[in-house]
Design an enzyme around this catalytic site. Sequence first.
Site, PDB file in Angstrom:
ATOM      1  N   LEU A  45      87.236  51.213  60.787  1.00 15.26           N
ATOM      2  CA  LEU A  45      86.138  51.002  61.723  1.00 15.26           C
ATOM      3  C   LEU A  45      86.739  51.212  63.103  1.00 15.26           C
ATOM      4  O   LEU A  45      87.829  50.712  63.373  1.00 15.26           O
ATOM      5  CB  LEU A  45      85.594  49.575  61.626  1.00 15.26           C
ATOM      6  CG  LEU A  45      84.824  49.213  60.364  1.00 15.26           C
ATOM      7  CD1 LEU A  45      84.538  47.719  60.332  1.00 15.26           C
ATOM      8  CD2 LEU A  45      83.525  49.999  60.293  1.00 15.26           C
ATOM      9  N   ASP A  46      86.043  51.950  63.970  1.00 17.16           N
ATOM     10  CA  ASP A  46      86.583  52.100  65.316  1.00 17.16           C
ATOM     11  C   ASP A  46      86.438  50.778  66.064  1.00 17.16           C
ATOM     12  O   ASP A  46      85.755  49.862  65.610  1.00 17.16           O
ATOM     13  CB  ASP A  46      85.952  53.279  66.062  1.00 17.16           C
ATOM     14  CG  ASP A  46      84.462  53.138  66.312  1.00 17.16           C
ATOM     15  OD1 ASP A  46      83.991  51.998  66.513  1.00 17.16           O
ATOM     16  OD2 ASP A  46      83.768  54.163  66.335  1.00 17.16           O
ATOM     17  N   LYS A  47      87.092  50.660  67.203  1.00 15.13           N
ATOM     18  CA  LYS A  47      87.153  49.369  67.896  1.00 15.13           C
ATOM     19  C   LYS A  47      85.791  48.869  68.364  1.00 15.13           C
ATOM     20  O   LYS A  47      85.609  47.683  68.573  1.00 15.13           O
ATOM     21  CB  LYS A  47      88.141  49.418  69.058  1.00 15.13           C
ATOM     22  CG  LYS A  47      87.700  50.225  70.261  1.00 15.13           C
ATOM     23  CD  LYS A  47      88.753  50.167  71.357  1.00 15.13           C
ATOM     24  CE  LYS A  47      88.310  50.868  72.600  1.00 15.13           C
ATOM     25  NZ  LYS A  47      87.331  50.133  73.359  1.00 15.13           N
ATOM     26  N   SER A  98      82.999  49.262  66.544  1.00 14.49           N
ATOM     27  CA  SER A  98      82.148  49.078  65.366  1.00 14.49           C
ATOM     28  C   SER A  98      82.469  47.741  64.716  1.00 14.49           C
ATOM     29  O   SER A  98      83.480  47.121  65.008  1.00 14.49           O
ATOM     30  CB  SER A  98      82.383  50.209  64.365  1.00 14.49           C
ATOM     31  OG  SER A  98      82.049  51.444  64.939  1.00 14.49           O
TER      32      SER A  98
END
Length: 184
Positions: free
Chosen positions: A31-33, A35
């Site tokens: 998950l990107d930061k 999300s």
Amino acid sequence: MVSQFVSSHDVRLLGDLDFDFPEGTHAIGRLDKDSEGLLLLTTNKRITRLLFEGSTPHTRSYLVQVKYEVPDVKIELLRAGIGISHTNDSIYTTQPCLVERIAHPETYISNAGELQFYIPHSWLLITLTEGKFHQVRKMVKGIGHPCKRLIRISIENLTLQGLAPGEVKELTEEECLEKLCIQL
């Protein structure tokens, strides 16, 4: 010897959670930061390969809050596949996917009290079998509706249902494989 890796970014790490993870634990997917949502962890690298590099595509579903109300014609564009930016200024066309407008996002996540409402906005449920290059964010931006919140709510039959933010639920390998529809 145990190695410890620390992010150079100001993000929460697994060590911040109240759980004793076994050595060799790694994330299945990322998950990107910006999300949130379901993050699968394992010590079995084979599961990761089968889930993301296997011959059978596996679904992932995201609850996405976007700016403005999304008209049906733009939902159809997302469903059919849309061009998104890729490396070296090239364009990647996403695979067809499922997209629904969601009236009550609180039915999908347990921390509904934390939902932020922007006026006007829309909530979409996007289910796809790929996740390339921050794909969901780029897809909704590509139709003129910037992403305000992105929550992964499921990978195949593993869901956030009943989990509080930051909660860890341990599954046996057999349970995990069954819910992910993977056969070793």
